[in-house]
Design a protein around this motif. Sequence first.
Motif, PDB file in Angstrom:
ATOM      1  N   TYR A  89       0.848  -1.179   0.000  1.00  0.00           N
ATOM      2  CA  TYR A  89       0.000   0.000   0.000  1.00  0.00           C
ATOM      3  C   TYR A  89       0.891   1.239   0.000  1.00  0.00           C
ATOM      4  N   THR A  90       0.320   2.338  -0.439  1.00  0.00           N
ATOM      5  CA  THR A  90       1.057   3.591  -0.452  1.00  0.00           C
ATOM      6  C   THR A  90       0.478   4.539   0.579  1.00  0.00           C
ATOM      7  N   THR A  91       1.310   5.033   1.456  1.00  0.00           N
ATOM      8  CA  THR A  91       0.893   5.979   2.474  1.00  0.00           C
ATOM      9  C   THR A  91       1.994   6.991   2.679  1.00  0.00           C
ATOM     10  N   ASN A  92       1.626   8.278   2.598  1.00  0.00           N
ATOM     11  CA  ASN A  92       2.624   9.352   2.707  1.00  0.00           C
ATOM     12  C   ASN A  92       3.777   9.152   1.725  1.00  0.00           C
ATOM     13  N   SER A  93       3.437   8.763   0.507  1.00  0.00           N
ATOM     14  CA  SER A  93       4.401   8.572  -0.582  1.00  0.00           C
ATOM     15  C   SER A  93       5.383   7.442  -0.332  1.00  0.00           C
ATOM     16  N   ALA A  94       5.057   6.534   0.574  1.00  0.00           N
ATOM     17  CA  ALA A  94       5.935   5.402   0.860  1.00  0.00           C
ATOM     18  C   ALA A  94       5.143   4.104   0.740  1.00  0.00           C
ATOM     19  N   LYS A  95       5.737   3.097   0.104  1.00  0.00           N
ATOM     20  CA  LYS A  95       5.099   1.784  -0.007  1.00  0.00           C
ATOM     21  C   LYS A  95       5.362   0.995   1.270  1.00  0.00           C
ATOM     22  N   VAL A  96       4.287   0.403   1.810  1.00  0.00           N
ATOM     23  CA  VAL A  96       4.394  -0.333   3.065  1.00  0.00           C
ATOM     24  C   VAL A  96       3.673  -1.665   2.933  1.00  0.00           C
ATOM     25  N   VAL A  97       4.011  -2.597   3.836  1.00  0.00           N
ATOM     26  CA  VAL A  97       3.330  -3.884   3.933  1.00  0.00           C
ATOM     27  C   VAL A  97       2.965  -4.118   5.403  1.00  0.00           C
ATOM     28  N   PHE A  98       1.870  -4.823   5.618  1.00  0.00           N
ATOM     29  CA  PHE A  98       1.433  -5.129   6.974  1.00  0.00           C
ATOM     30  C   PHE A  98       2.283  -6.245   7.569  1.00  0.00           C
ATOM     31  N   LEU A  99       2.546  -6.137   8.865  1.00  0.00           N
ATOM     32  CA  LEU A  99       3.254  -7.208   9.558  1.00  0.00           C
ATOM     33  C   LEU A  99       2.336  -8.386   9.821  1.00  0.00           C
ATOM     34  N   ASN A 100       1.117  -8.106  10.275  1.00  0.00           N
ATOM     35  CA  ASN A 100       0.153  -9.150  10.626  1.00  0.00           C
ATOM     36  C   ASN A 100      -1.173  -8.890   9.934  1.00  0.00           C
ATOM     37  N   CYS A 133       1.094 -13.711   7.033  1.00  0.00           N
ATOM     38  CA  CYS A 133       0.332 -14.685   6.250  1.00  0.00           C
ATOM     39  C   CYS A 133       1.238 -15.468   5.303  1.00  0.00           C
ATOM     40  N   LYS A 134       2.205 -14.802   4.708  1.00  0.00           N
ATOM     41  CA  LYS A 134       3.122 -15.511   3.818  1.00  0.00           C
ATOM     42  C   LYS A 134       3.983 -16.498   4.597  1.00  0.00           C
ATOM     43  N   ILE A 135       4.444 -16.094   5.759  1.00  0.00           N
ATOM     44  CA  ILE A 135       5.262 -16.980   6.588  1.00  0.00           C
ATOM     45  C   ILE A 135       4.460 -18.198   7.029  1.00  0.00           C
ATOM     46  N   ASN A 136       3.200 -17.981   7.427  1.00  0.00           N
ATOM     47  CA  ASN A 136       2.362 -19.099   7.855  1.00  0.00           C
ATOM     48  C   ASN A 136       2.159 -20.104   6.733  1.00  0.00           C
ATOM     49  N   ARG A 140       3.250 -24.008   6.675  1.00  0.00           N
ATOM     50  CA  ARG A 140       2.294 -25.099   6.432  1.00  0.00           C
ATOM     51  C   ARG A 140       2.796 -26.047   5.349  1.00  0.00           C
ATOM     52  N   ASN A 141       3.495 -25.486   4.385  1.00  0.00           N
ATOM     53  CA  ASN A 141       4.014 -26.306   3.289  1.00  0.00           C
ATOM     54  C   ASN A 141       5.380 -26.902   3.600  1.00  0.00           C
ATOM     55  N   ASN A 142       5.788 -26.797   4.881  1.00  0.00           N
ATOM     56  CA  ASN A 142       7.075 -27.344   5.324  1.00  0.00           C
ATOM     57  C   ASN A 142       8.250 -26.743   4.553  1.00  0.00           C
ATOM     58  N   GLY A 143       8.101 -25.479   4.215  1.00  0.00           N
ATOM     59  CA  GLY A 143       9.189 -24.811   3.526  1.00  0.00           C
ATOM     60  C   GLY A 143      10.251 -24.313   4.491  1.00  0.00           C
TER      61      GLY A 143
END
Length: 239
Positions: A89-100, A133-136, A140-143
Motif C-alpha cells: 500500500y502507499t501511504t505518505n508517498s511510501a510503499k508499506v506492507v502489513f506485519l500481521n 500470512c506468507k510466513i504461515n 504449512r508447506n514445510n518450507g
Amino acid sequence: MESSSSQRLPFWLESLLSETFFNACMVHEDAKKNEKNIFCLDCCEAICHHCLHLHNSHRLLQIRRYVYHDVIRVGDAEKLMDCSYVQAYTTNSAKVVFLNPRPQTRACRNSSNNCISCERGLQDPYLFCSISCKINQIMRNNGLMSEYLHKCEVLTLPEPGSDDWFMTPDSVFEPSVDRLTIACTATTEIVRKKRTSKFEISLEAREANITEAREANIPSVLETIGNRRKGMPRRSPFN
C-alpha cells in the motif's frame, strides 16, 4: 538463534511479529513522544527514540501505523526477506506492507482474489495480505524460511525529518481502485457539489443576490430557500 516453538523461524522474526508497538516506553514514561515504534533486531525488542543511544550499533527497523495496524516500508522489508506477492500500500508517498493480518468483521464477498492464509480480499496478482500470512503458508508447506530470508548486517533508521515517524489512517491504497468504487466516489462528489451550490453559500452573497432580485422584481431561488416557511393555517369553509 532459533525459536523453540519453530525451528525454522528466526527468533528476531518471531519477536517482530508478536511484539506490541506504539505503547508507552516504561523506561521513559515521563518523556514526551515515548511510543515504542522502533524494533531492534539484535535485542529483539521494541524501543522508543529515547532509547536509541543504547542501540547505536544495532540493526534498527522503523515501525509505522496504517489504518491502526503495524506496517514497515517495503524497502526495509526487502532487506530482510522475500516480500513477493505480499500486497503493498502507499501511504505518505511510501510503499508499506502489513506485519500481521487485520481482523475481519464480515466475510469477504464479491472478491475474485483472496489471501491464501486468511481469506482477506486482495488486488491481483497478490497472494498474501501481510508478511505473517506468507510466513504461515510457508510453514504449512514445510518450507525452509532460510530460502526466503536475506542476510542483513546493517539496517538503519531514516534521517530525522526525511520521513514521517507515524503514518496516519487517512492514507490511500497503492493498488488501482475498481470501477464501482470510482463510480460511487464520483456520484458522492456530484451530490456534494449540488449541496454546496444550494446550501453552503455565504450570508453576504445570499443577501446580495436577494437584494438584486428584489430590485429587478425577479423571484429569487435563494430567497425562497433561505426563507422557506409554511403559510398561516386556514380552516376550510363549512358545507
